[in-house]
Design an enzyme around this catalytic site. Structure first.
Site, PDB file in Angstrom:
ATOM      1  N   HIS A 482      -2.883  10.701  -7.222  1.00 56.90           N
ATOM      2  CA  HIS A 482      -2.639  11.362  -5.934  1.00 56.90           C
ATOM      3  C   HIS A 482      -1.285  11.019  -5.349  1.00 56.90           C
ATOM      4  O   HIS A 482      -0.884  11.570  -4.331  1.00 56.90           O
ATOM      5  CB  HIS A 482      -3.746  11.023  -4.952  1.00 56.90           C
ATOM      6  CG  HIS A 482      -3.987  12.085  -3.918  1.00 56.90           C
ATOM      7  ND1 HIS A 482      -3.242  13.233  -3.830  1.00 56.90           N
ATOM      8  CD2 HIS A 482      -4.907  12.149  -2.925  1.00 56.90           C
ATOM      9  CE1 HIS A 482      -3.684  13.963  -2.824  1.00 56.90           C
ATOM     10  NE2 HIS A 482      -4.693  13.335  -2.249  1.00 56.90           N
ATOM     11  N   ASP A 486      -1.037  16.851  -5.754  1.00 60.17           N
ATOM     12  CA  ASP A 486      -1.817  17.096  -4.541  1.00 60.17           C
ATOM     13  C   ASP A 486      -3.126  17.802  -4.879  1.00 60.17           C
ATOM     14  O   ASP A 486      -3.305  18.332  -5.984  1.00 60.17           O
ATOM     15  CB  ASP A 486      -1.020  17.879  -3.500  1.00 60.17           C
ATOM     16  CG  ASP A 486      -0.592  19.245  -4.034  1.00 60.17           C
ATOM     17  OD1 ASP A 486       0.544  19.627  -3.767  1.00 60.17           O
ATOM     18  OD2 ASP A 486      -1.398  19.909  -4.725  1.00 60.17           O
TER      19      ASP A 486
END
Lengths: 512, 328
Positions: A482, A486
């Site tokens: 992450h 995204d």
């Protein structure tokens, strides 16, 4: 960070196998680097221990000492005629090449005394005692006879009394990695030793046994770390002084117990508490998982109905003519998953990249052109992940053939370093073993991983009607780094992947 | 290098070491170079001499010969284990090799590999040669010493066997394919190691290895090691000098002459002769058993009298046949 779960009507929620298990079973990156630093596998040592034990007792008459016939004398010192022991192979005499000692020299057990040569072998003869050399029976280049005195050594009497006359293997015993502790009392682990091999004479071992001392935890002060009887006495004294001993910590994880890996470290149920070293595979997992869990994971799970895929596979397989070349064998679903991943990666190349984050430098992303898809497989030595290189350039059948070859090599323990290196993306089909909803761990040299759960036949509503039909459903669980990926990208990638597998003609449309 | 691997490797490990080298005759630990090899021919054909630390007989190495060594725990050692492993490796190359009663690897009655062993307290090694495409003419020439029958020595004598190259049985075998076959058989025999992962290849670019090799090379190139480690021996020879049959007996210990005794066969020495014999003997004591040194010792003696000169010349000639090695 947020999780997205696609809502779908389910009749039942299958509980996956314990999370801990899945975490540890999944992917071990860079096993190669770790393994190449191993000098040799402890598995090997443990494997051969039993055969070695047999060797020690019957193939090593060279350490058999025939009874010397000396009783425990009250005198301080006793001169022992140390005989040239049988060096095996039916040799009755050999030439002295060189002496390493002379009269008056102090020797310790295992010190070299001389070197002898027979027809093809040179053998170093070492001392069995601590003492002082009194006399050499031969000169250089003389022929020494087996069973006749070689040197006279003046030994301290108490040491002599404890040399057993029995035919026990005297010098080296291999203590296997796992030894159920025979001691009744728990041990004090503040002076831990993780050696698997303990050097001590039978006399010292007997003292240790009588005192319920585990020799692995005794510091040896003799030559080469050998444990002397004084060391054992000292250990007993010091452990008596300590407060109530701490409960032993079992190092081996329960995963090891259930996986087929690490023969040497198998925990036998009901054998009591004991500490076990990690196998090479576990050590690699330990290191890599520690690295991986510094990555913030974004998770995405989705269901895929694979009925169309199953049909496509059936058609392909029935068209396969049995031929000499390997590409003509029947294929499984895995090549489809692999190829679909690659086709989807063409749209979302960021998921095939790698984070370059040196401490102190600004982090960068390395985009990689080759889709080297790693496939986790369960082998006799544990779970490892070889990769199929350049999936973007390969056909389904070629991928299937390569996969088959990798599986065979994996089973035989013959995977090469190029197989294990260079992966850019990982697929884990742990659903073969079990589990539906999984939370795979991203490999630290990659940014994305997919775990494919098992296929279940479940009731679903057909389209918008209220008719319930049976569908083959499998759940893919994605995880991505992450820090660079995204949620939207991951979600779109997963949707594309799902689409490709649910409508295989779309894969055809994108194939080059 | 072998000794380092022997002493420094993990006591439980099995190590396979494969290599080859320039033309060299390697003699066993306690062999006699004067008896085993033709030092003169070796010098003229650029063949080096080396002495190894394991026992056994003399072997010839060149780039057509590959060497293998297996280091293992002492308890695991048997003489045939590695030889059989190598035979099996050769089977994969379609060569019908087997282990003969002397623990050597052979094909159709001819030897292709010789073995030697060294055992210490905890570790043992087996090393062997493998004749793939070696120069057999040079092999035979260098391993045949003129003075063989005249030298009475302790130490191990080589047992001569008929040898052959693997090239006779396979056109495709070479050093690399041999190494690969042995490596995979090694992995199969000694455990399920993924041999591919644990292989290290050394060449000139590995500086730390080159350093170690250089150290070892210095250590084993000294005259003291090569010649001085020879056990006691006696070189007897006879001839005719000045019309009279002479016998000589030279005793050598650790490469240096300890005694020379000369005598006429029929026992017809007179006082002068005895004097000359004594002078020769005295001058040669403690000389290294090398032609150049013997010549310089005998130089002054040969000027004493014609008989002396002749004797010296004859002794030198005989010794030169055997002892043309490098000087100490």
């Amino acid at each position: 960070m947020f999780t997205v779960q696609t809502a779908s009507k389910r009749a039942a929620v299958s509980v996956c196998a314990s999370r801990a298990r899945i975490h540890s079973l999944l992917h071990i990156p860079t096993l190669l680097q770790v393994a190449s630093r191993q000098r040799s596998s402890p598995v090997l040592a443990a494997l051969d221990t039993t055969s070695f034990a047999a060797h020690i007792s019957d193939k090593q008459p060279w350490i058999e000492r025939r009874g010397f016939g000396t009783s425990a004398s009250k005198a301080k010192e006793e001169t022992v005629a140390y005989k040239l022991a049988d060096i095996g192979e039916g040799i009755t005499e050999c030439e002295i090449i060189q002496w390493f000692v002379k009269p008056g020299d102090k020797v310790f057990q295992f010190d070299k005394i001389c070197e002898v040569a027979s027809d093809k072998a040179t053998v170093e003869i070492t001392s069995r005692y601590d003492g002082v050399i009194k006399k050499l029976y031969y000169a250089d280049n003389d022929i020494a006879l087996v069973g006749k005195p070689l040197v006279d050594i003046a030994v301290e009497a108490p040491a002599l009394a404890q040399q057993p006359k029995a035919k026990e293997p005297a010098v080296i015993e291999l203590a296997p990695a796992v030894m159920p502790s025979t001691a009744a009392a728990p041990q004090d682990f503040s002076c831990e030793r993780t050696n698997d091999v303990v050097y001590a004479t039978p006399a010292v071992r007997r003292i240790a046994r009588e005192g319920s001392v585990d020799l692995r935890f005794v510091a040896g002060t003799g030559k080469g770390g050998r444990i002397l009887k004084d060391d054992v006495y000292r250990f007993v004294e010091s452990s008596r002084e300590k407060p109530a001993p701490v409960e032993p910590i079992v190092v081996a994880t329960t995963v090891a117990a259930q996986s087929k890996a690490s023969r040497s470290d198998a925990v036998r149920p009901g054998s009591g508490d004991h500490i076990v070293n990690l196998s090479p595979v576990q050590r690699a997992m330990f290191r890599s998982m520690t690295d991986s869990l510094s990555i913030p994971h974004f998770r995405f799970k989705d269901e895929i109905e694979i009925d169309a895929l199953i049909l496509a596979r059936q058609r392909i397989n029935s068209a396969q003519q049995p031929q000499a070349d390997a590409a003509a064998d029947k294929i499984t679903l895995m090549p489809f998953f692999i190829k679909a991943t690659s086709l989807a990666l063409a749209q979302f190349p960021i998921l095939n990249s790698r984070v370059l984050a040196e401490p102190g430098a600004t982090p960068r992303l390395e985009y990689r052109a080759a889709h080297n898809i790693g496939v986790a497989m369960d082998t006799p030595s544990g779970l490892i992940v070889p990769s199929i290189k350049n999936v973007q350039d390969k056909s389904l059948l070629e991928i299937a053939a390569e996969l088959r070859a990798l599986v065979l090599r994996g089973k035989a323990g013959a995977l090469t370093s190029s197989d294990l290196r260079g992966g850019t993306f990982t697929l884990s089909n742990v659903g073969m073993i079990g589990g539906t909803y999984l939370s795979p761990v991203v490999v630290s040299s990659e940014v994305c991983i997919c775990a494919i759960g098992r296929t279940q036949r479940l009731p679903r509503f057909d389209g918008n009607s209220d008719r319930v039909v049976a569908r083959n459903v499998l759940v893919t669980s994605w995880a991505a780094d992450h820090r660079v990926v995204d949620g939207a990208t991951m979600a779109r990638f997963s949707m594309l992947y799902k689409q490709l597998l649910e409508q295989p003609e779309l894969m055809l449309a994108r194939m080059r | 290098m072998l000794c380092r691997i022997l002493r420094k490797s993990d006591p439980e490990s099995f190590v396979l070491y494969l290599w080859r080298n320039r033309p060299t005759i390697v003699i066993g630990r306690n062999q006699n170079p004067w008896k085993e090899c033709n030092l003169k021919m070796m010098a003229s054909r650029d063949v080096l001499l080396a002495r190894r630390t394991s026992g056994g007989g003399s072997v010839y190495h060149d780039m057509g010969n590959s060497n293998y060594t297996v280091v293992m725990p002492r308890e695991a050692f048997t003489r045939d284990k590695c030889a059989e492993m190598v035979s099996r490796a050769l089977h994969h190359a379609d060569i019908p090799a087997y282990v003969n009663e002397r623990h050597d690897v052979a094909v159709e009655g001819r030897k292709i590999s010789g073995s030697a062993f060294k055992l210490t307290n905890k570790r043992a090694f087996h090393h062997g040669t493998m004749l793939i495409d070696a120069d057999l003419g040079r092999l035979h020439g260098c391993l045949h010493s003129e003075a063989k029958d005249d030298i009475e020595a302790l130490g191990v004598e080589s047992v001569r066997s008929v040898v052959t190259n693997l090239r006779e049985y396979s056109l495709s075998i070479d050093h690399l394919t041999f190494c690969q076959a042995v490596m995979s058989e090694f992995g199969r025999t000694f455990g399920k190691l993924d041999v591919g992962r644990n292989v290290t290849v050394w060449d000139e670019s590995d500086t730390h290895v080159v350093g170690m090799v250089e150290e070892e090379r210095k250590r084993i190139s000294t005259w003291k090691w090569l010649y001085g480690q020879t056990p006691r021996f006696v070189h007897r020879f006879g001839g005719v000098v000045g019309g009279k049959p002479v016998v000589a007996k030279v005793s050598v210990y650790h490469g240096h002459i300890t005694e020379v005794s000369l005598g006429y066969d029929a026992g017809q020495e007179d006082a002068d002769d005895c004097g000359v014999f004594q002078m020769i003997s005295d001058s040669l004591v403690d000389a290294p058993y090398v032609a150049a040194d013997v010549r310089s010792c005998l130089g002054p003696i040969s000027r004493e009298s014609p008989t002396a000169a002749e004797l010296c010349r004859w002794i030198l000639e005989k010794i030169m046949e055997a002892a043309s090695g490098d000087s100490a």
